[in-house]
Design an enzyme around this catalytic site. Structure first.
Site, PDB file in Angstrom:
ATOM      1  N   SER A   1       0.846  -1.192   0.000  1.00  0.00           N
ATOM      2  CA  SER A   1       0.000   0.000   0.000  1.00  0.00           C
ATOM      3  C   SER A   1       0.881   1.242   0.000  1.00  0.00           C
ATOM      4  O   SER A   1       1.696   1.403  -0.901  1.00  0.00           O
ATOM      5  CB  SER A   1      -0.958  -0.019   1.198  1.00  0.00           C
ATOM      6  OG  SER A   1      -1.891   1.038   1.119  1.00  0.00           O
ATOM      7  N   THR A   2       0.775   2.088   0.997  1.00  0.00           N
ATOM      8  CA  THR A   2       1.531   3.339   1.029  1.00  0.00           C
ATOM      9  C   THR A   2       3.029   3.082   0.895  1.00  0.00           C
ATOM     10  O   THR A   2       3.605   2.334   1.670  1.00  0.00           O
ATOM     11  CB  THR A   2       1.264   4.101   2.345  1.00  0.00           C
ATOM     12  OG1 THR A   2      -0.140   4.150   2.575  1.00  0.00           O
ATOM     13  CG2 THR A   2       1.822   5.512   2.274  1.00  0.00           C
TER      14      THR A   2
ATOM     15  N   ASP B   1      -4.628  -4.568   6.158  1.00  0.00           N
ATOM     16  CA  ASP B   1      -5.030  -5.387   5.017  1.00  0.00           C
ATOM     17  C   ASP B   1      -3.924  -6.385   4.676  1.00  0.00           C
ATOM     18  O   ASP B   1      -2.773  -6.010   4.503  1.00  0.00           O
ATOM     19  CB  ASP B   1      -5.325  -4.493   3.800  1.00  0.00           C
ATOM     20  CG  ASP B   1      -5.930  -5.284   2.644  1.00  0.00           C
ATOM     21  OD1 ASP B   1      -6.571  -6.314   2.906  1.00  0.00           O
ATOM     22  OD2 ASP B   1      -5.759  -4.849   1.485  1.00  0.00           O
TER      23      ASP B   1
ATOM     24  N   HIS C   1      -2.615  -1.076  -3.420  1.00  0.00           N
ATOM     25  CA  HIS C   1      -3.761  -0.182  -3.260  1.00  0.00           C
ATOM     26  C   HIS C   1      -3.596   1.040  -4.157  1.00  0.00           C
ATOM     27  O   HIS C   1      -2.691   1.850  -3.960  1.00  0.00           O
ATOM     28  CB  HIS C   1      -3.885   0.269  -1.800  1.00  0.00           C
ATOM     29  CG  HIS C   1      -4.179  -0.851  -0.859  1.00  0.00           C
ATOM     30  ND1 HIS C   1      -3.843  -0.802   0.482  1.00  0.00           N
ATOM     31  CD2 HIS C   1      -4.779  -2.059  -1.045  1.00  0.00           C
ATOM     32  CE1 HIS C   1      -4.230  -1.922   1.076  1.00  0.00           C
ATOM     33  NE2 HIS C   1      -4.794  -2.697   0.162  1.00  0.00           N
TER      34      HIS C   1
ATOM     35  N   MET D   1       0.032   1.245   5.191  1.00  0.00           N
ATOM     36  CA  MET D   1      -0.681   1.525   6.430  1.00  0.00           C
ATOM     37  C   MET D   1      -1.880   0.606   6.571  1.00  0.00           C
ATOM     38  O   MET D   1      -2.507   0.235   5.582  1.00  0.00           O
ATOM     39  CB  MET D   1      -1.150   2.975   6.452  1.00  0.00           C
ATOM     40  CG  MET D   1      -1.915   3.332   7.719  1.00  0.00           C
ATOM     41  SD  MET D   1      -2.592   4.976   7.658  1.00  0.00           S
ATOM     42  CE  MET D   1      -3.710   4.888   9.064  1.00  0.00           C
TER      43      MET D   1
END
Length: 359
Positions: free
Chosen positions: A179-180, A301, A205, A298
């Site tokens: 993600s991030t 998930d 993401h 973050m």
């Protein structure tokens, strides 16, 4: 109590500024300290008060968002979330934003149906919180990860894996979640893989439209072939499939071969695509023939799904804190006990190749 995340909104659209202000102000952890119609006004506001996060439009009068981002990163690095409309051409531009130092990309809020606005609001707030915790050039952590409030789990898409790992096949499939900070971390990891690396499926993401441009960018940089996944695509050695934005991707098995299924559905662990959905499907379809890798990001998930992969006999790997932009997803996976090894970003490719040899 932790200090609120102070956000500056930069967008030439009055309706978008108002919508973002309302969405962000509804979260007790976030405070909107101002809004600017263009980069020059934003620069003046930053001189008065330095925000923790900036949401930045791409197309604005006087100076475009990418130029402003480059100037900002070279002079006074601040976590920036790019906020854009959904266009194919714009997705190519936003790849430049990631290279210039943007922490994340979000779609401008959908102001139509209530359920669409609710999903958009959830994603906007999550992106801002992730950016606030990101470590930039000086690897500075803004504030510790806060507890994650879980929403829907992978149960909303498919049932838990059956008991017992599947028998070994001749090929291993690698399942990756990020993600991030993941866009650049994935680039570094994939660039280190040879053309005959094991087949790989990735959930990063990212909004719809942008995943295709992201896959094209990676394909031009790596020896492996990278593409945005489509329904029924086979998982082949030397090929990497990126889950399309706003769709869940599942791993399925037909005989001794694997392919992917692309599905709609609710947000799972606050995301679509969801790492938990991919990992659970791998636990069900591949068992010990799979390898799970969870990278910077973050939230939580993928943590539950990685535990299920581990229990099904898969070898699992987590990126370490020192090399993560945000040590949220790997931290949660480690805490659940589903991780076999924790390694730095620079070691992940070698671990994948070593696991492939052992298989």
């Amino acid at each position: 109590m932790n200090k609120k995340i102070r956000v500056l909104i930069v967008d030439d659209s009055a309706s978008i500024r108002q919508t973002l202000t309302r969405i962000l102000s509804e979260d007790d952890e976030i405070e909107v300290i101002g809004a600017a119609t263009d980069p020059f006004m934003a620069a003046r506001k930053i001189r008065d008060e330095i925000p923790d996060v900036i949401t930045l439009d791409v197309e604005m009068p006087q100076m475009d968002g990418i130029t402003f981002l480059r100037k900002l990163m070279s002079q006074h690095p601040i976590p920036v979330v790019m906020c854009s409309s959904l266009t194919e051409e714009g997705s190519q531009t936003l790849m430049q934003a990631l290279e210039a130092g943007a922490v994340d990309i979000i779609q401008k809020p959908k102001i139509g149906a209530a359920d669409q606005l609710a999903e958009s609001a959830e994603r906007v707030r999550a992106a801002v919180k992730g950016a606030a915790r990101a470590r930039l050039n000086k690897m500075r952590r803004f504030r510790p990860d806060s507890p994650i409030q879980a929403k829907l789990t992978a149960d909303a898409i498919l049932p838990p894996p059956r008991q017992g790992a599947m028998a070994k096949t001749t090929e291993m499939v690698v399942c990756v979640g990020a993600s991030t900070g993941g866009t650049e971390a994935l680039r570094e990891m994939l660039e280190a893989l040879p053309a005959n690396a094991p087949g790989m499926v990735i959930v990063q993401h990212m909004p719809e439209k942008f995943t295709a441009a992201f896959a094209q960018r990676l394909n031009g940089l790596c020896e492996v072939e990278v593409k945005e996944a489509e329904e029924g695509d086979p998982v082949l050695r030397g090929h990497v499939l990126i889950a399309p934005g706003d769709k869940h991707m599942l791993l399925e098995r037909r005989g001794a071969r694997y392919h992917v299924s692309i599905r709609t559905g609710p947000l799972v662990s606050r995301h679509r695509p969801s790492v938990d959905v991919l990992f659970r499907s791998a636990a069900r379809a591949a068992g010990s023939n799979a390898m799970g890798v969870i990278m910077t990001g973050m939230g939580d998930d993928g943590a539950r799904g990685m535990e299920e992969m581990h229990q099904a006999g898969a070898f699992t790997l987590a990126q370490d804190e020192a090399s993560s932009v945000v040590f949220g997803m790997p931290k949660e996976a480690i805490a659940r006990g589903g991780v076999d090894r924790v390694v730095s970003l620079s070691q992940i490719a070698a671990e994948i190749l070593a696991a492939d040899k052992r298989h």
